[in-house]
Design an enzyme around this catalytic site. Structure first.
Site, short mmCIF file in Angstrom:
data_model
loop_
_atom_site.label_atom_id
_atom_site.label_comp_id
_atom_site.label_asym_id
_atom_site.label_seq_id
_atom_site.Cartn_x
_atom_site.Cartn_y
_atom_site.Cartn_z
N CYS A 116 0.82 -1.23 0.00
CA CYS A 116 0.00 0.00 0.00
C CYS A 116 0.85 1.28 0.00
O CYS A 116 0.37 2.34 -0.38
CB CYS A 116 -0.96 0.01 1.19
SG CYS A 116 -2.13 -1.35 1.09
N HIS A 262 -3.66 7.10 1.49
CA HIS A 262 -3.95 5.79 0.89
C HIS A 262 -5.36 5.38 1.34
O HIS A 262 -5.71 5.51 2.51
CB HIS A 262 -2.92 4.78 1.37
CG HIS A 262 -3.36 3.36 1.19
ND1 HIS A 262 -3.78 2.88 -0.03
CD2 HIS A 262 -3.48 2.33 2.08
CE1 HIS A 262 -4.13 1.61 0.11
NE2 HIS A 262 -3.97 1.26 1.38
N ASN A 292 -10.13 -0.56 -1.63
CA ASN A 292 -8.70 -0.35 -1.40
C ASN A 292 -7.94 -0.96 -2.58
O ASN A 292 -7.91 -2.17 -2.73
CB ASN A 292 -8.32 -1.02 -0.07
CG ASN A 292 -6.84 -0.93 0.26
OD1 ASN A 292 -6.02 -0.68 -0.60
ND2 ASN A 292 -6.50 -1.17 1.51
N1 COA Z 1 -19.29 -9.25 6.41
C1 COA Z 1 -19.96 -9.56 7.55
N2 COA Z 1 -19.35 -9.88 8.68
C2 COA Z 1 -18.02 -9.90 8.69
C3 COA Z 1 -17.25 -9.60 7.55
C4 COA Z 1 -17.95 -9.27 6.38
N3 COA Z 1 -17.32 -8.95 5.23
N4 COA Z 1 -15.95 -9.70 7.87
C5 COA Z 1 -15.89 -10.05 9.16
N5 COA Z 1 -17.13 -10.18 9.66
C6 COA Z 1 -17.52 -10.54 11.02
C7 COA Z 1 -16.47 -11.35 11.73
O1 COA Z 1 -16.60 -12.72 11.41
C8 COA Z 1 -16.80 -11.08 13.17
O2 COA Z 1 -17.88 -11.88 13.57
P1 COA Z 1 -17.96 -12.49 15.08
O3 COA Z 1 -18.01 -11.30 15.97
O4 COA Z 1 -19.21 -13.29 15.03
O5 COA Z 1 -16.70 -13.29 15.23
C9 COA Z 1 -17.28 -9.62 13.16
O6 COA Z 1 -17.66 -9.35 11.80
C10 COA Z 1 -16.23 -8.62 13.59
O7 COA Z 1 -15.02 -8.94 12.91
P2 COA Z 1 -13.73 -8.07 13.08
O8 COA Z 1 -12.65 -8.62 12.22
O9 COA Z 1 -13.45 -7.87 14.54
O10 COA Z 1 -14.28 -6.69 12.50
P3 COA Z 1 -13.60 -5.29 12.53
O11 COA Z 1 -14.52 -4.33 13.15
O12 COA Z 1 -12.18 -5.34 13.01
O13 COA Z 1 -13.55 -4.94 10.99
C11 COA Z 1 -11.97 -4.80 9.22
C12 COA Z 1 -12.78 -5.74 10.11
C13 COA Z 1 -11.13 -5.66 8.32
C14 COA Z 1 -12.95 -3.97 8.39
C15 COA Z 1 -11.10 -3.88 10.11
O14 COA Z 1 -10.36 -4.64 11.03
C16 COA Z 1 -10.20 -3.03 9.32
O15 COA Z 1 -10.62 -2.18 8.58
N6 COA Z 1 -8.89 -3.22 9.49
C17 COA Z 1 -7.91 -2.48 8.72
C18 COA Z 1 -7.84 -3.15 7.38
C19 COA Z 1 -7.07 -2.33 6.40
O16 COA Z 1 -7.16 -1.14 6.36
N7 COA Z 1 -6.33 -3.04 5.58
C20 COA Z 1 -5.59 -2.44 4.55
C21 COA Z 1 -4.36 -1.90 5.09
S1 COA Z 1 -3.53 -1.12 3.86
#
Ligand code: COA
Length: 335
Positions: A116, A262, A292
């Site tokens: 990224c 980004h 992204n």
């Molecule tokens: N749709 C529905 N539910 C989803 C899902 C989706 N696409 N992805 C995950 N879940 C669920 C999980 O299974 C989890 O369920 P549970 O509570 O029953 O176990 C719940 O949602 C929460 O998951 P979690 O991973 O804790 O969610 P989060 O709030 O951390 O959001 C991201 C996940 C990936 C959106 C978040 O962590 C994020 O944005 N991280 C940074 C990622 C990023 O920017 N990456 C690029 C870097 S350059």
């Protein structure tokens, strides 16, 4: 003696016309438009069409637009710096393929893998080469086809809903104009976190063979991300590296005309915006439309910001990135 600097003189981008909405993804996985929008801000992304686009062909299309806007012909370019985590071949890199498509045989090409932060790293490399006088006109590329790297089932939904395909390009030229130039770039990495966001296979350090039936089916050939860890590091590093660029040049956040982060997640950009006390008009976001796009996200956003008149001559513009590696980087530009 006059000092040589570098300046962005043309911008372009290309996105596939295949729009994939959040609702479209529900055909393959258990997710919802509401969940994706709330957690990431994304409404839709683009996925490439096999046989129509490649990583390099998208980059070539973006480059043609950037060259036209710079008023240059392809053969004015003497360096290509190409950032991607999703090259067409394992080797040689996609820079070679794009060079061939643009008919630029013989000039130097550099492929880099900084995920990224790739575009900002690539811009910095071009900036250094131009400042030393070795090259005069560079094409700086960020291009990604990520739709084939993800597990598009419920198991992979935490990753697959975030990423999209596309390409962006900048023409960077030598200048002696102190008032309109890249002021500085700042690059960082921390390999202790390499496996927090990575694609394991195919890899060379495996028993017996580069690709085996096991590695193809064991899940290592899809992107793995620890979203919470990435999020926590991203918000800290974005702030640090933006402030580093401002302080290096004697500016404060309020001096910025535009921050182009980004496009990782709207909540990360929102947090940074709030912490830096920047109004909406000073932060550019288009993750809603494209997801992204990793190395392509900054040049796509920068091009759209420019097209929308959000960047004017003399504006102080900051580019900032964070991503897999971990890597983080910024560039401060007097437009
Ligand atoms: N749709 C529905 N539910 C989803 C899902 C989706 N696409 N992805 C995950 N879940 C669920 C999980 O299974 C989890 O369920 P549970 O509570 O029953 O176990 C719940 O949602 C929460 O998951 P979690 O991973 O804790 O969610 P989060 O709030 O951390 O959001 C991201 C996940 C990936 C959106 C978040 O962590 C994020 O944005 N991280 C940074 C990622 C990023 O920017 N990456 C690029 C870097 S350059």
């Amino acid at each position: 003696m006059t000092t040589t600097y570098s300046r962005i003189t043309g911008l372009g981008f290309y996105v596939p016309d295949n729009v994939v909405t959040n609702d479209d993804l529900t055909q393959y996985m258990d997710t919802s438009d509401a969940w994706i929008q709330e957690r990431t801000g994304i409404k839709q992304r683009r996925f490439f069409t096999y046989g129509k686009e490649t990583n390099a062909s998208m980059a070539a299309a973006a480059s043609r637009m950037a060259l036209e806007r710079a008023g240059l012909a392809a053969n004015d370019v003497d360096l290509i710096v190409y950032a991607t985590l999703s090259p067409d071949y394992y080797f040689p890199g996609s820079a070679f393929l794009m060079q061939r498509e643009l008919g630029l045989e013989g000039i130097a090409v550099i492929d880099i893998r900084q995920q990224c932060s790739g575009f900002v790293y690539a811009l910095s490399i071009a900036d250094q080469f131009i400042k030393t006088g070795m090259y005069k006109t560079a094409l700086v590329i960020g291009s990604e086809i990520q739709s084939t790297l993800m597990d598009k089932t419920t198991e992979g939904r935490g990753v697959a809903v975030i990423f999209g395909d596309g390409a962006g390009a900048a023409v960077v030229q030598a200048t002696t104009d102190l008032e309109h130039r890249i002021l500085s770039t700042h690059l960082h990495a921390d390999g202790r976190y390499a496996e927090e966001l990575y694609l394991k296979d195919p890899g060379s350090s495996r028993p017996n063979h580069f690709i085996t039936a096991d590695t193809a089916t064991a899940g290592g050939s899809s992107v793995v991300m620890n979203g919470n860890t990435v999020f926590k590091h991203a918000v800290v590093r974005f702030m640090e590296v933006i402030n580093e660029s401002l302080q290096a040049n004697g500016y404060q956040p309020s001096d910025l005309a535009l921050l182009v982060p980004h496009q990782a997640n709207i909540r990360i950009s929102g947090y940074v915006q709030q912490q830096m006390n920047l109004p909406d008009e000073k932060v550019f976001n288009n993750i809603q439309k494209y997801g992204n796009t990793t190395a392509a996200s900054i040049p796509i956003a920068l091009t759209e910001a420019f097209e929308q008149g959000r960047i004017q001559p003399g504006d102080l513009v900051c580019l900032a990135a964070f991503g897999s590696g971990f890597t983080w980087a910024s560039a401060l530009i007097k437009w």
